[in-house]
Design a protein around this motif. Sequence first.
Motif, PDB file in Angstrom:
ATOM      1  N   ASP A   1       0.818  -1.215   0.000  1.00  0.00           N
ATOM      2  CA  ASP A   1       0.000   0.000   0.000  1.00  0.00           C
ATOM      3  C   ASP A   1       0.853   1.267   0.000  1.00  0.00           C
ATOM      4  N   ASP A   2       2.100   1.173   0.484  1.00  0.00           N
ATOM      5  CA  ASP A   2       2.996   2.323   0.438  1.00  0.00           C
ATOM      6  C   ASP A   2       3.431   2.606  -1.004  1.00  0.00           C
ATOM      7  N   PHE A   3       3.734   1.540  -1.746  1.00  0.00           N
ATOM      8  CA  PHE A   3       4.066   1.711  -3.159  1.00  0.00           C
ATOM      9  C   PHE A   3       2.880   2.309  -3.912  1.00  0.00           C
ATOM     10  N   ALA A   4       1.680   1.832  -3.607  1.00  0.00           N
ATOM     11  CA  ALA A   4       0.485   2.371  -4.254  1.00  0.00           C
ATOM     12  C   ALA A   4       0.284   3.837  -3.911  1.00  0.00           C
ATOM     13  N   GLU A   5       0.604   4.217  -2.668  1.00  0.00           N
ATOM     14  CA  GLU A   5       0.484   5.614  -2.260  1.00  0.00           C
ATOM     15  C   GLU A   5       1.446   6.494  -3.052  1.00  0.00           C
ATOM     16  N   VAL A   6       2.658   6.012  -3.259  1.00  0.00           N
ATOM     17  CA  VAL A   6       3.623   6.776  -4.050  1.00  0.00           C
ATOM     18  C   VAL A   6       3.095   7.012  -5.459  1.00  0.00           C
ATOM     19  N   VAL A   7       2.600   5.957  -6.079  1.00  0.00           N
ATOM     20  CA  VAL A   7       2.078   6.079  -7.442  1.00  0.00           C
ATOM     21  C   VAL A   7       0.919   7.071  -7.476  1.00  0.00           C
ATOM     22  N   ALA A   8       0.024   6.994  -6.485  1.00  0.00           N
ATOM     23  CA  ALA A   8      -1.120   7.902  -6.437  1.00  0.00           C
ATOM     24  C   ALA A   8      -0.668   9.354  -6.298  1.00  0.00           C
TER      25      ALA A   8
END
Length: 336
Positions: free
Chosen positions: A286-293
């Motif tokens: 979810d941290d990687f997804a947050e970066v992308v977002a």
Amino acid sequence: MKALICEQPGQLALISRPDAKHTDGEVLVRIRHVGICGTDFHIFGGKHPFLEYPRVMGHELSGTVEEASEDSHLRAGDPVYIVPYLSCGVCQACRIGLGNACCNIRVLGVHTDGGMAELISVPAQNVISTGDIPLEDAAMIEFLAIGAHGVKRGAITARDRVLVTGAGPIGMSAIIFAKARGAHVTVMDTREDRLAFTRDRLGTDAIIFADADAEANAARLTNNDWFDVVIDATGAAPPIERGFGFLAHGARYVLLSVVRQDIRFSDPEFHKREATLIASRNAQPDDFAEVVAQMRAGRVPTRALNTHRGSLSDGVQLFQDWSRPEAGVIKAILDL
């Protein structure tokens, strides 16, 4: 294939080795960009606590799919980034969802050879489509996820006064994601150029030069209340220990840094504040997804962060050049 290998501290070589091969359950990726971080410079300098030489470094990786299994959702040519934490999936940490702290973790470029090479084969679950994120930006997702994870671990909200100590790339990533949550962010460092960058390019609310007057300046900035959250990204024991003195009552202290030495602090002062000490290791999906977002939302100044570029073929000399403080590197990227 070509690979850049650290044979021993201070000694790099560009070598030729057999091409990596696709195996079942894995995806073969042709590396296009490799981000260089403090871990790589620590390996090069012989300061990393979890490493054996020789080692092909590189864990901030983006590229294109060379070969994938027929049942994979990825196809040859797809742009991807790589999550470099290879977890076992069966240990106690993995069973409770902490693959980032797997008891048997292998991090690419640290515990096993990484991506400073033309090809690498990694488990399919560690290969993620970049979507519309440019590949050169995708090579920075991993280091940004470290900061996003620390901010999440600190449960930072818009009500918090946050102090980030250490304005290197990891500290900057923490600034970006603390600001994205609406927090008031102060940064402390010994380098005036880094402090100016965080103010001018990352929107830091206040800066403190880490000299003998730092405590007095922090007290003034907070009306003697100190900080609700302190995030250490210095990578050194003395400033980590100093950071305890900046905690407000009820504060959270998040350690992004990992150091070899024992860390000492005043137990009575820590108890008086009913403070919380939090380790932050690697990052989670979810941290990687947050970066992308946040990249897609335009809140990550990728072009400003990427200060240096060069080719893998020139990597031996570039590492020498970029490891010097006067080079002014924030984030360097090797292109293949």
